[in-house]
Enzyme design. Structure first.
Site, PDB file in Angstrom:
ATOM      1  N   ASP A 102       0.808  -1.220   0.000  1.00  0.00           N
ATOM      2  CA  ASP A 102       0.000   0.000   0.000  1.00  0.00           C
ATOM      3  C   ASP A 102       0.844   1.274   0.000  1.00  0.00           C
ATOM      4  O   ASP A 102       2.010   1.260   0.411  1.00  0.00           O
ATOM      5  CB  ASP A 102      -0.887   0.044   1.251  1.00  0.00           C
ATOM      6  CG  ASP A 102      -2.076  -0.889   1.166  1.00  0.00           C
ATOM      7  OD1 ASP A 102      -2.122  -1.712   0.229  1.00  0.00           O
ATOM      8  OD2 ASP A 102      -2.948  -0.794   2.044  1.00  0.00           O
ATOM      9  N   HIS A 247       3.625  -2.348   3.184  1.00  0.00           N
ATOM     10  CA  HIS A 247       3.661  -0.995   2.625  1.00  0.00           C
ATOM     11  C   HIS A 247       4.990  -0.765   1.910  1.00  0.00           C
ATOM     12  O   HIS A 247       6.031  -1.230   2.366  1.00  0.00           O
ATOM     13  CB  HIS A 247       3.489   0.057   3.721  1.00  0.00           C
ATOM     14  CG  HIS A 247       2.169  -0.026   4.429  1.00  0.00           C
ATOM     15  ND1 HIS A 247       1.909  -0.975   5.402  1.00  0.00           N
ATOM     16  CD2 HIS A 247       1.034   0.711   4.294  1.00  0.00           C
ATOM     17  CE1 HIS A 247       0.662  -0.820   5.839  1.00  0.00           C
ATOM     18  NE2 HIS A 247       0.110   0.194   5.184  1.00  0.00           N
TER      19      HIS A 247
END
Length: 280
Positions: A102, A247
């Site tokens: 992400d 992430h």
């Protein structure tokens, strides 16, 4: 974060008007989905000419314009199917898992993640923030060209539940537009920042042709807990159908990069396939 001049919303508005949804053409496994579930994982050695080259099906014009005012209801375009919860795991896919990243793309960390995935011939899902994608368009192209799935993670990473419908439409629509502009294909998946979903986000995402994707295993790498901790969470959470959250931007992600280099070959040695959604 920087503010950008609003991108043209023509394609987004057309998609909203058409009421098309990925759910009308992609039947996927979910807790609130009826019918016969299925899942077709991507082949590790197959890289399409763009991650979703075979995904998009444009609506036929006649479906938008009934020939007469008395057209029976069964021949009129159906409203998009709207989920009440996101996908959190993907059962019935055998011994396979899904890796997701992400907040990117980030020019410092994303290339290292892509290098590791390419080294092991693995595909993953990247949920991009629109402003990051707009700033790093060549990197978005590389993600797409490497065969990874490009998803929508909103434009500025807001708390969606605090936004109006117009605000959600703007955040998701601008991001889908810039992804389509760069890769040639609009995203078919989206993830709410912070995992905060509400009815408006489900409805607007569906109208834009996207399915909601959450996760099963949270590495908590955004807390910078140490590489060993990230690896341990992935290894302890590994199971068929699991979706792993990591992430590649939003802070110092050097631990995320290092952890991937350790747990990915271990998962492969344990017989797991790392895959992404594909249209049947």
């Amino acid at each position: 974060m920087k503010n950008y001049q609003r991108l043209p919303m023509r394609r987004t508005l057309l998609r909203l008007a058409a009421g098309m949804s990925a759910a009308t053409v992609v039947r996927l496994v979910a807790a609130d989905t009826a019918g016969t579930p299925f899942w077709r994982p991507a082949e590790p050695s197959t890289v399409a000419a763009g991650p979703q080259a075979a995904f998009r099906t444009k609506p036929l014009s006649y479906r938008l314009r009934p020939m007469t005012a008395n057209t029976p209801p069964r021949y009129r375009p159906a409203a998009p199917s709207v989920r009440t919860r996101p996908f959190e795991q993907l059962p019935d896919i055998g011994r396979a898992m899904v890796l997701t990243f992400d907040d990117g793309p980030d020019p410092l960390y994303t290339p290292h993640i892509l290098d590791t995935l390419r080294k092991h011939d693995v595909r993953a899902m990247f949920f991009l923030c629109g402003e990051m994608a707009n700033d790093n368009q060549n990197l978005v192209r590389r993600i797409s060209d490497d065969g990874h799935t490009v998803g929508n993670h909103s434009w500025t990473h807001p708390l969606v539940t605090k936004l109006s419908r117009a605000g959600i439409t703007d955040e998701l629509g601008r991001t889908s537009d810039v992804i389509e502009k760069i890769t040639g294909d609009p995203p078919l998946w989206y993830r709410a920042p912070y995992g905060a979903w509400n009815r408006n986000s489900f409805e607007i995402g569906a109208a834009m042709g996207m399915e909601p994707m959450a996760w099963t295993v949270d590495t908590l790498d955004w807390t910078v807990p140490g590489t060993d901790s990230i690896v341990r969470r992935v290894r302890e959470g590994a199971a068929p159908g699991v979706v792993v959250l990591s992430h590649d931007a939003g802070g110092n992600r050097s631990q995320s990069v290092a952890a991937l280099g350790r747990y990915l070959p271990e998962l492969l040695d344990d017989g797991y396939r790392l895959t992404v959604p594909q249209r049947s």
